[in-house]
Scaffold this active site. Structure first.
Site, PDB file in Angstrom:
ATOM      1  N   SER A 153       0.867  -1.183   0.000  1.00 16.22           N
ATOM      2  CA  SER A 153       0.000   0.000   0.000  1.00 16.22           C
ATOM      3  C   SER A 153       0.901   1.228   0.000  1.00 16.22           C
ATOM      4  CB  SER A 153      -0.838  -0.003   1.285  1.00 16.22           C
ATOM      5  OG  SER A 153      -1.489   1.232   1.475  1.00 16.22           O
ATOM      6  N   TYR A 169      -2.149  -1.436  10.386  1.00 11.23           N
ATOM      7  CA  TYR A 169      -2.120  -1.513   8.919  1.00 11.23           C
ATOM      8  C   TYR A 169      -0.788  -0.982   8.383  1.00 11.23           C
ATOM      9  CZ  TYR A 169      -4.037  -1.083   4.130  1.00 11.23           C
ATOM     10  OH  TYR A 169      -4.271  -1.197   2.783  1.00 11.23           O
TER      11      TYR A 169
END
Ligand code: NAD
Length: 256
Positions: free
Chosen positions: A138, A151
């Protein structure tokens, strides 16, 4: 390009995983699907592309189920040639309010699952002297945002794993790379847009504009198809020496 190759894509019943599975299927790959979404719908979409498809419902937080899925793929199609570690979840909370069980789940699904699939896929890839491992990290693997501690830690971690595996396989026909998407309009992000709309008393379209405006200079969502085509490139011979990269597809997010 991928005829007679088998691609296993974790978390591929929706969103980015399904987009990547479709791009690989268009190149002739057999697909092993995984995930908890609309399995039948995903299978139909892939079958319509002429792909041979199998499904395994392993929970990516459970190492024994991951091992069972890898064995299932090998029994069904011979071996896994292309491994796409894509399954992921999000949890948004300030660190002092972050539920430890959610931390464990995010790390297990977004990071540790890729350790297990990779360690189990590599022996057969080494024998074949060919393999492709594509990790879906990401923009949050490269930069942070508040309230996403687990995350961001998992995504930074998977980029480290990518580089290590790339080095360990550097003299072989196996490559390992990461793709770092910015905002993609999938169920994972839809939930965050809905939460933003509710918190701010604004409509969904306004919430989308604000979400993009904060981080993504292009003001456009990245699409699963764009990410699928990058995965196809990473699987091609042209990418034989693309090793250990963390390639952002983020509308300029980390360029600032
Ligand atoms: P999504 O929610 O549409 O897809 C996630 C997939 O993972 C689904 O198929 C879901 O069923 C599966 N999954 C969830 N928990 C699982 C578990 N325990 N075991 C097996 N499968 C499980 O989300 P998405 O946006 O397509 O996300 C895919 C990946 O892309 C994730 O790793 C995510 O972090 C990453 N990503 C997404 C964005 C974005 O903007 N959507 C941006 C950057 C990175």
């Amino acid at each position: 390009m991928l005829a007679r190759k088998t691609a296993l894509v974790t978390g591929s019943t929706s969103g980015i995983g399904l987009g990547i599975a479709k791009s690989l299927a268009r190149q002739g790959a057999r697909i092993v699907l995984n995930g908890f979404g609309d399995v039948e719908g995903a299978q139909k979409e892939l079958a319509a592309l002429g792909a041979e498809v199998a499904y395994h419902g392993a929970d990516m937080s459970k190492p024994a189920e991951i091992a069972d899925m890898m064995k299932f793929a090998a029994d069904r199609f011979g071996q896994v040639d292309v491994l796409v570690n894509n399954a992921g979840i999000q949890h948004v909370a300030a660190i002092e309010d972050f539920d430890p069980a959610r931390w464990d789940a995010v790390i297990a699904i977004n990071l540790t699952s890729a350790f297990h699939t990779t360690r189990l896929a590599i022996p057969a890839m080494r024998k074949a002297n060919w393999g492709r491992i594509v990790n879906i990290a990401s923009a949050h693997g490269l930069v942070a945002s508040p309230e996403k501690s687990a995350y961001v830690a998992a995504k930074h971690g998977i980029i480290g794993l990518t580089k290590t595996v790339a080095l360990e396989t550097a003299t072989t026909g196996i490559t390992c790379n990461a793709i770092c998407p910015g905002w993609v309009l999938t169920p994972l992000v839809q939930k965050q847009i809905e939460a933003r709309a509710q918190a701010g008393g604004i409509d969904i379209e306004q919430a989308k504009r604000e979400l993009l405006g904060e981080k993504q200079p292009s003001l456009q969502f990245v699409t699963p198809q764009e990410l699928g085509e990058l995965a196809v490139f990473m699987c091609s011979a042209a990418a034989n020496n693309v090793r250990g990269v963390a390639w952002n597809v983020d509308g300029g997010w980390v360029a600032r």
